[in-house]
Enzyme design. Structure first.
Site, PDB file in Angstrom:
ATOM      1  N   SER A 106       0.855  -1.186   0.000  1.00 23.27           N
ATOM      2  CA  SER A 106       0.000   0.000   0.000  1.00 23.27           C
ATOM      3  C   SER A 106       0.885   1.229   0.000  1.00 23.27           C
ATOM      4  O   SER A 106       2.018   1.201   0.514  1.00 23.27           O
ATOM      5  CB  SER A 106      -0.870   0.026   1.254  1.00 23.27           C
ATOM      6  OG  SER A 106      -1.479   1.297   1.391  1.00 23.27           O
ATOM      7  N   TYR A 151      -1.308  -0.409  10.186  1.00 15.79           N
ATOM      8  CA  TYR A 151      -1.443  -0.809   8.776  1.00 15.79           C
ATOM      9  C   TYR A 151      -0.190  -0.401   8.000  1.00 15.79           C
ATOM     10  O   TYR A 151       0.403  -1.217   7.281  1.00 15.79           O
ATOM     11  CB  TYR A 151      -2.694  -0.150   8.198  1.00 15.79           C
ATOM     12  CG  TYR A 151      -2.976  -0.463   6.753  1.00 15.79           C
ATOM     13  CD1 TYR A 151      -3.478  -1.711   6.381  1.00 15.79           C
ATOM     14  CD2 TYR A 151      -2.774   0.487   5.753  1.00 15.79           C
ATOM     15  CE1 TYR A 151      -3.761  -1.994   5.044  1.00 15.79           C
ATOM     16  CE2 TYR A 151      -3.051   0.216   4.430  1.00 15.79           C
ATOM     17  CZ  TYR A 151      -3.546  -1.023   4.073  1.00 15.79           C
ATOM     18  OH  TYR A 151      -3.826  -1.301   2.761  1.00 15.79           O
ATOM     19  N   ALA A 206       2.798   0.220   9.091  1.00 16.12           N
ATOM     20  CA  ALA A 206       3.973  -0.542   9.530  1.00 16.12           C
ATOM     21  C   ALA A 206       3.944  -1.949   8.932  1.00 16.12           C
ATOM     22  O   ALA A 206       4.975  -2.483   8.504  1.00 16.12           O
ATOM     23  CB  ALA A 206       4.011  -0.611  11.054  1.00 16.12           C
ATOM     24  N   LYS A 223       2.520  -2.909   6.137  1.00 20.39           N
ATOM     25  CA  LYS A 223       2.793  -2.855   4.695  1.00 20.39           C
ATOM     26  C   LYS A 223       4.264  -2.511   4.439  1.00 20.39           C
ATOM     27  O   LYS A 223       4.854  -2.976   3.465  1.00 20.39           O
ATOM     28  CB  LYS A 223       1.859  -1.844   4.015  1.00 20.39           C
ATOM     29  CG  LYS A 223       0.378  -2.245   4.047  1.00 20.39           C
ATOM     30  CD  LYS A 223       0.118  -3.514   3.233  1.00 20.39           C
ATOM     31  CE  LYS A 223      -1.370  -3.812   3.098  1.00 20.39           C
ATOM     32  NZ  LYS A 223      -1.629  -5.025   2.306  1.00 20.39           N
TER      33      LYS A 223
HETATM   34  N1  NAP Z   1      -8.903  -0.634  -1.176  1.00 22.09           N
HETATM   35  C1  NAP Z   1      -7.861   0.184  -1.173  1.00 22.09           C
HETATM   36  O1  NAP Z   1      -7.983   1.406  -1.347  1.00 22.09           O
HETATM   37  C2  NAP Z   1      -6.489  -0.397  -0.968  1.00 22.09           C
HETATM   38  C3  NAP Z   1      -5.385   0.460  -1.072  1.00 22.09           C
HETATM   39  C4  NAP Z   1      -4.118  -0.063  -0.877  1.00 22.09           C
HETATM   40  C5  NAP Z   1      -3.944  -1.414  -0.625  1.00 22.09           C
HETATM   41  N2  NAP Z   1      -5.042  -2.232  -0.530  1.00 22.09           N
HETATM   42  C6  NAP Z   1      -4.805  -3.652  -0.226  1.00 22.09           C
HETATM   43  O2  NAP Z   1      -5.582  -4.455  -1.098  1.00 22.09           O
HETATM   44  C7  NAP Z   1      -5.917  -5.700  -0.448  1.00 22.09           C
HETATM   45  C8  NAP Z   1      -7.410  -5.940  -0.576  1.00 22.09           C
HETATM   46  O3  NAP Z   1      -8.019  -4.934   0.187  1.00 22.09           O
HETATM   47  P1  NAP Z   1      -9.463  -4.325  -0.021  1.00 22.09           P
HETATM   48  O4  NAP Z   1      -9.346  -2.892   0.188  1.00 22.09           O
HETATM   49  O5  NAP Z   1     -10.077  -4.794  -1.270  1.00 22.09           O
HETATM   50  O6  NAP Z   1     -10.129  -4.874   1.315  1.00 22.09           O
HETATM   51  P2  NAP Z   1     -11.163  -6.026   1.660  1.00 22.09           P
HETATM   52  O7  NAP Z   1     -12.259  -6.042   0.693  1.00 22.09           O
HETATM   53  O8  NAP Z   1     -11.440  -5.783   3.095  1.00 22.09           O
HETATM   54  O9  NAP Z   1     -10.326  -7.368   1.485  1.00 22.09           O
HETATM   55  C9  NAP Z   1      -9.465  -7.849   2.448  1.00 22.09           C
HETATM   56  C10 NAP Z   1      -9.030  -9.250   2.043  1.00 22.09           C
HETATM   57  O10 NAP Z   1      -8.175  -9.753   3.082  1.00 22.09           O
HETATM   58  C11 NAP Z   1      -8.626 -11.017   3.496  1.00 22.09           C
HETATM   59  N3  NAP Z   1      -8.513 -11.166   4.949  1.00 22.09           N
HETATM   60  C12 NAP Z   1      -8.788 -10.233   5.889  1.00 22.09           C
HETATM   61  N4  NAP Z   1      -8.629 -10.762   7.122  1.00 22.09           N
HETATM   62  C13 NAP Z   1      -8.255 -12.060   6.948  1.00 22.09           C
HETATM   63  C14 NAP Z   1      -7.957 -13.116   7.847  1.00 22.09           C
HETATM   64  N5  NAP Z   1      -8.023 -12.956   9.172  1.00 22.09           N
HETATM   65  N6  NAP Z   1      -7.604 -14.323   7.323  1.00 22.09           N
HETATM   66  C15 NAP Z   1      -7.566 -14.512   5.992  1.00 22.09           C
HETATM   67  N7  NAP Z   1      -7.829 -13.531   5.079  1.00 22.09           N
HETATM   68  C16 NAP Z   1      -8.179 -12.321   5.558  1.00 22.09           C
HETATM   69  C17 NAP Z   1     -10.119 -11.064   3.183  1.00 22.09           C
HETATM   70  O11 NAP Z   1     -10.468 -12.416   2.942  1.00 22.09           O
HETATM   71  P3  NAP Z   1     -11.674 -13.120   3.776  1.00 22.09           P
HETATM   72  O12 NAP Z   1     -12.933 -12.533   3.224  1.00 22.09           O
HETATM   73  O13 NAP Z   1     -11.486 -14.543   3.459  1.00 22.09           O
HETATM   74  O14 NAP Z   1     -11.462 -12.760   5.221  1.00 22.09           O
HETATM   75  C18 NAP Z   1     -10.228 -10.197   1.926  1.00 22.09           C
HETATM   76  O15 NAP Z   1     -10.133 -10.969   0.767  1.00 22.09           O
HETATM   77  C19 NAP Z   1      -5.394  -5.567   0.985  1.00 22.09           C
HETATM   78  O16 NAP Z   1      -4.127  -6.176   1.101  1.00 22.09           O
HETATM   79  C20 NAP Z   1      -5.264  -4.065   1.169  1.00 22.09           C
HETATM   80  O17 NAP Z   1      -4.332  -3.732   2.158  1.00 22.09           O
HETATM   81  C21 NAP Z   1      -6.293  -1.757  -0.704  1.00 22.09           C
END
Ligand code: NAP
Length: 236
Positions: free
Chosen positions: A128, A143, A145, A147
């Protein structure tokens, strides 16, 4: 599973994960690890909660891989949680969960997958922009830290596995229209003002870069971080 290439990944229930599944070339088969069941014609699912200590889930994942007995051509680590709390109000549990899901599990998964990786395998970790910048939208030191830890992990995995021909890279999204992105329009507009392209990103725009890094087109890229942030924070 019948395809020729095998991908093990996490975070497939996220918008980025869903976009990735639809964009992967048809010869990829996916083993999705996570809490939410994700299935499809080319997707198999194994339940894992990365908040649990690795001793609780690693042996089962290891057993599953050994049962499948096939080389792993791609790994995508997308699992991530954020609590958006100020330093003072971040609880011990929030800190531990964030580190466990975002960083520690990525390390242990790398350990268990390593014997299955081979020349031309590609590993991609989803970071991120928060690894490098403190967000003005919501404070999230834990978060950021976690990443930032992935930045080190990519370099070390890449350095250790490079002689085997395994590539390891990171993708660093900025603000997206999905899960952890800004929830309300006023916040979105203020974030967009700091993005050179003037808008938030779409999950599919991240998934495209994941597909690229998994492909042969990225055959000489390793240890790199690719920002997918529309030019966030280019000006000051
Ligand atoms: N959205 C943004 O603006 C953004 C920006 C920068 C980086 N990111 C990164 O992109 C990735 C996806 O994020 P998102 O924003 O789309 O969020 P999200 O919809 O909340 O997705 C989070 C993902 O992490 C998995 N996860 C969470 N807790 C878990 C656990 N305890 N055990 C196993 N899996 C777990 C979830 O799978 P389950 O449903 O199976 O729990 C889900 O697929 C993340 O790594 C996030 O840091 C997102």
């Amino acid at each position: 599973m019948t395809g020729e290439r095998f991908l093990v990944g996490t975070g497939f229930s996220s918008a980025i994960g869903q976009a990735l599944v639809t964009m992967l070339p048809p010869d990829w088969n996916v083993l999705a690890l996570g809490r939410t069941p994700v299935r499809g014609s080319s997707v198999d699912y194994h339940p894992v909660d990365f908040r649990q200590p690795a001793e609780r889930w690693l042996p089962e994942v290891s057993q599953r891989l050994s049962h499948l007995a096939r080389p792993v051509d791609g790994v995508v680590y997308m699992a991530g949680v954020t609590y958006s709390d100020a330093v003072e109000s971040t609880t011990v549990g929030e800190w531990q969960d964030t580190l466990a899901v975002n960083l520690t599990a990525a390390f242990h998964l790398g350990q268990v997958l390593s014997p299955y990786l081979h020349r031309d395998s590609s590993v991609v970790l989803l970071g991120s922009v928060d690894a490098w910048h403190a967000s003005q939208v919501g404070p999230a030191a834990a978060y950021g830290a976690s990443k930032a830890g992935l930045v080190g992990l990519v370099r070390h995995f890449a350095a250790e596995w490079g002689e085997r021909g395994v590539r390891v890279n990171g993708v660093s999204p900025g603000a997206l229209h999905s899960g952890n992105g800004p929830a309300d329009l006023t916040v979105e507009l203020s974030v967009a003002q700091r993005i050179a392209l003037g808008r938030l990103g779409e999950p599919v725009e991240v998934a495209r870069v994941l597909v690229f890094l998994l492909s042969e087109a990225a055959s000489y890229i390793t240890g790199a971080w690719i920002p997918v942030d529309g030019g966030l924070n280019l000006t000051y």
